[in-house]
Design a protein around this motif. Structure first.
Motif, PDB file in Angstrom:
ATOM      1  N   THR A   1       0.830  -1.210   0.000  1.00  0.00           N
ATOM      2  CA  THR A   1       0.000   0.000   0.000  1.00  0.00           C
ATOM      3  C   THR A   1       0.863   1.260   0.000  1.00  0.00           C
ATOM      4  O   THR A   1       0.523   2.251  -0.634  1.00  0.00           O
ATOM      5  N   TRP A   2       1.996   1.231   0.695  1.00  0.00           N
ATOM      6  CA  TRP A   2       2.892   2.397   0.670  1.00  0.00           C
ATOM      7  C   TRP A   2       3.472   2.612  -0.723  1.00  0.00           C
ATOM      8  O   TRP A   2       3.577   3.734  -1.197  1.00  0.00           O
ATOM      9  N   ASP A   3       3.860   1.532  -1.344  1.00  0.00           N
ATOM     10  CA  ASP A   3       4.396   1.657  -2.703  1.00  0.00           C
ATOM     11  C   ASP A   3       3.346   2.249  -3.642  1.00  0.00           C
ATOM     12  O   ASP A   3       3.641   3.120  -4.463  1.00  0.00           O
ATOM     13  N   ALA A   4       2.109   1.778  -3.481  1.00  0.00           N
ATOM     14  CA  ALA A   4       1.036   2.257  -4.350  1.00  0.00           C
ATOM     15  C   ALA A   4       0.740   3.726  -4.096  1.00  0.00           C
ATOM     16  O   ALA A   4       0.476   4.494  -5.017  1.00  0.00           O
ATOM     17  N   LYS A   5       0.802   4.106  -2.838  1.00  0.00           N
ATOM     18  CA  LYS A   5       0.449   5.477  -2.477  1.00  0.00           C
ATOM     19  C   LYS A   5       1.555   6.472  -2.817  1.00  0.00           C
ATOM     20  O   LYS A   5       1.306   7.518  -3.400  1.00  0.00           O
ATOM     21  N   PHE A   6       2.791   6.123  -2.438  1.00  0.00           N
ATOM     22  CA  PHE A   6       3.885   7.083  -2.564  1.00  0.00           C
ATOM     23  C   PHE A   6       4.823   6.793  -3.741  1.00  0.00           C
ATOM     24  O   PHE A   6       5.697   7.591  -4.054  1.00  0.00           O
TER      25      PHE A   6
END
Lengths: 327, 327, 327, 327
Positions: free
Chosen positions: D108-113
């Protein structure tokens, strides 16, 4: 902070377009038990609707309180106040629908939102300040209980200070289809001359009393500048000259020092003038435009209660915030 | 908004006393992927530590990044930056421990908090602006990616505009143990001359671009006034004269119109002067005081990068906020 | 954040007492250009006013839009919606004026504010949720444009899951003058089954998607608990068992992972019951009380659209916030 | 509210990645004059670094106070606290660089940032809670002055309540390379049994005491649910049964009623397990992964002081906010 909400503890949210159904405000965070009568609000709105004031348009603004007051006192819950728009005639504005009036926010709103209420400026109309004045009336009641009084007045209009001469000049400008700007002076003082203003209002570092007042006042439509105490004059003084309380304007390090707080605010001339001006339309084409309607030759007289209202909102907020400084 | 935090989406929290362990800031809300090198911050801090600038005290300010940067780029997480205080000598301030220096926040802080760090003004010291400049360096990098450039400079010092004459006057004042104020001019422009500044920055009604800039700039210690575009001069103009873009200062209805944004800020003379002044002590007794130490004869040169930093923080915030205007 | 305002970018301020003039909300931060019809709001309010639903009181709730919509579309300005209170009969409540009804906020409001609107609970009445539903209707429109759908339903009432059996049980409780609680299930999913929900909604660290949803849902009057994905059951599982997406409930590290977001919320039984209860009055004296009036035997059916509305407000806010994650 | 800042008046901003230079917090809004010693913070951090606790990794966490404390007392200015990361070995994490560990926020962090610090989870690591505990230590000191005490403990782990049996089960799980979740119980009570807790903490409508506590607790990494008083059990009770103070959990209408406040929070099992699991890598390919390292078999024991810290932050904020309820 959303852009239509002002304040941290004593918070006001305003709404309404110039020619929509109604304008109004919601005041959240007013302590419980404050006596409020509808006439407190009417009185301030009346000052903004300046029958006697030269060159101002007439409006009938009847406030209605929808919530937050019970048995004549604030409940500690949000106080919603609305004022219905009456006798608006959108047809008046049809011819300006696609024209960006000089000095107005027409072009910037279109660029930002892709769309705007062109009737009388919509939300960017000076009529929006009605909500500020209504909310300020509540703040003033709270402040007066705590011995704080706010008094603004006209310092000069069109560079003239004498009220009689101002009156004559405004009549001339009305005939010429032109408009004037001016300067408003504001003093915040203690009701009780002996005790003075409360010391300690204002919060370091970013929420200094003067910083928040500056935002509050500059947020009023036509305001282009503000100075505290000696202001721009202080820039030319020496330290030995400037280091006295009068020049500080009642604020040291962003915190009230108990003396009168003094500031001055500059307002530009009304942008809407009958005189022919060159403007651009939506497609970038140059057009000649005469902005007719019931526009004020000078908005400064009506800005006076608005300046007081915004000042009251700031002070009320800091009054509540100051309760957190100590254990 | 707590008083040591600034901004809504691009948010900065600062901390630190003049003679405590360290000063610093935490930047929250900077988008991920922005390239940051420690030298970006050092460069701006160096401008605030003005070796060559006349009459400024010397400091060694080495920033350290504690978080938020990974492999040279922002992570989207809080960026913490600290600068340790070195060579502070609290003993210097012992004699001023119980004296309220004229023009300073000593008395108001004592009244508000019942207690203060008297060493060099503690948190109310001008040294606090170091944190602003460090944070502003990050904001500037973000803005530059989006074609926005901020350039402040000295408009006048002690009423003088000629740099050579300013230099001479400051030397005189140093000898006399006195100080001078001045005016900083700031221009926000588009890096690309053809495309200009982004249109649509600023949020109606209370968060107008000029309102937020006013709060940002007036929150800088010695700032006593601000004006946008024609500013106080506009108050004396007629509508027909004032209605052109140059006077608007790049802002219409609180929203950027794509032209250069221009404002001027007035700074009072340094309050700390060697010259004897009458002050009050903690007990209200009058005393004669000479404020010695490494104080700037004029803080205006060092205010220039601070004005730029605060302006950058406002613009970066509005850049992110503008992404919410449309569907 | 003031206590009657919810959200950071998509912000809602609500107001109104159960038996005051009106209730309503102001939605600030909704992007411009969204098509809104009054029926969008009426439709949701109708779901909250459950004619057909067992044991709910009847109300006529007609919303009026005062601002923010022009030519059928949002302007990007605050949307004010009010619903007038009709046929309230304060006399009904006179006998409860000095009594603290068990399970209600009567005593805590008096202690906090020194004063309260005793008519039907005033601001602490369940009627307050009307404003949430009106605001949620706008949020839902925005979300639906971005492919997000919210669907809540009754999971169980009085420990029963079968709708037919629930109906019978509620009739019994009505006769007995008692009430029931229950559990609401809520699923947030992508309108388009292939693309699913947007990934990346939710903000670390304190504004995790589940944290904000928890605050939103628990802030609904009678809600006593919330769990996400496997929830309390997960506490008894082993890591090897729990580590699959279904148990996560669509959220990892506080950020949506693209799968359906699932949570359950527990509501206590209606506190107002006809059955005799022991209560305390203002002076601390014990009294027997039967709370009559048009109270719901179970508020769970009416909580369903409220849960959806609060969920929509959270999602709309995160949708706008997510635009700041990247350069 | 930015996502790394918590609270309205008593505000905490945290920063730091698991394997970056340092973690820390800035506490803004703590009233002046509160006695703080570094040992107050060390003591709480020590409870989070559970030498004796079963299955927890060892860390040496030395806090340093950078600002806000002078002569042993808070100044009313921001209190910055940092803890340097020592003995981190990023090489440990290289093999997990491109793998999305099950149950973690990696994907989710990769997708968001578009980018993340993969070393030990970076900002999404449980190590982030260190900052919460440091800030909570200050809040606890403030609360204790006002007679408020917070006490959390382990209610159950892996479905077991007996401490001896828990110990045995955790040893087994360690051997098996698996992990366990559990439930934390928390009680907020008055130090003085006679006077009890302050009445009136919590703000209607959206900032109810339980709503804010829910957000605070659910924002802790592995927390999946929370319930107040009778919680989910209340959903199955009848009104006549539920209407007593014990079931309310000390909160009525979102405001403290003077009785002990009680809540329970569910924590999922540690996601990092040695046991082989199927995961996905950055390119969507399935891989088998064993997450080795010094991971806790169960984080519940270490969650106890974190739950207390977050609770303290909420209570401290409401304590200050409650000062605005009345004139």
């Amino acid at each position: 902070m959303a852009s239509n909400t002002f304040g941290q503890l004593f918070r006001v949210t305003t709404f309404g377009e110039s020619h929509g159904e109604a304008l109004g405000c919601v005041i959240d965070g007013c302590p419980a038990g404050l006596e409020i009568h509808i006439s407190d609000i009417e009185k301030e709105l009346e000052r903004r609707r300046p029958g006697a004031v030269h060159g101002s348009r007439d409006e009938q603004d009847k406030p209605e309180i929808l919530s937050g007051i019970f048995e004549g006192k604030t409940l500690g819950t949000p106080i919603a106040i609305i004022v219905r728009n009456t006798n608006q005639n959108p047809a008046d504005y049809d011819k300006l629908k696609d024209i960006y009036r000089p000095g107005h926010a027409d072009s910037t709103w279109d660029a930002k939102f892709g769309f705007r209420d062109y009737r009388g400026g919509g939300r960017s109309s000076g009529r929006e300040t009605l909500s500020r004045v209504a909310a300020g009336a509540i703040a003033k009641k709270l402040l007066s209980l705590h011995g704080i009084e706010i008094k603004a007045d006209i310092s000069e209009i069109a560079g003239i200070q004498d009220p009689e001469k101002i009156k004559i000049r405004l009549e001339e400008l009305k005939t010429e289809g032109d408009s004037a700007g001016g300067i408003v002076n504001c003093i915040i003082s203690g009701v009780n001359e002996l005790s003075g203003l409360p010391i300690g209002l204002g919060e370091p570092v970013f929420d200094k009393l003067d910083a928040r007042l500056a935002a509050a006042i500059i947020s009023i439509g036509a305001c282009k500048g503000i100075e505290f105490g000696a202001g721009f004059t202080a820039a030319g003084l020496l330290g030995g000259e400037n280091n006295n309380d009068k020049n500080a304007g009642g604020i040291l390090g962003g915190i009230s020092n108990g003396q009168d707080i003094v500031f001055r605010a500059a307002f530009k001339p009304t942008s809407s003038i009958k005189k022919l001006q060159t403007a651009k339309d939506k497609n970038g084409k140059e057009v000649e435009v005469s902005v007719t309607g019931r526009h004020d030759v000078c908005i400064v007289p009506r800005a006076v209660p608005v300046v007081e209202a915004m000042t009251a909102l700031v002070l009320a907020d800091f009054l509540l915030l100051s309760r957190s400084s100590r254990l």
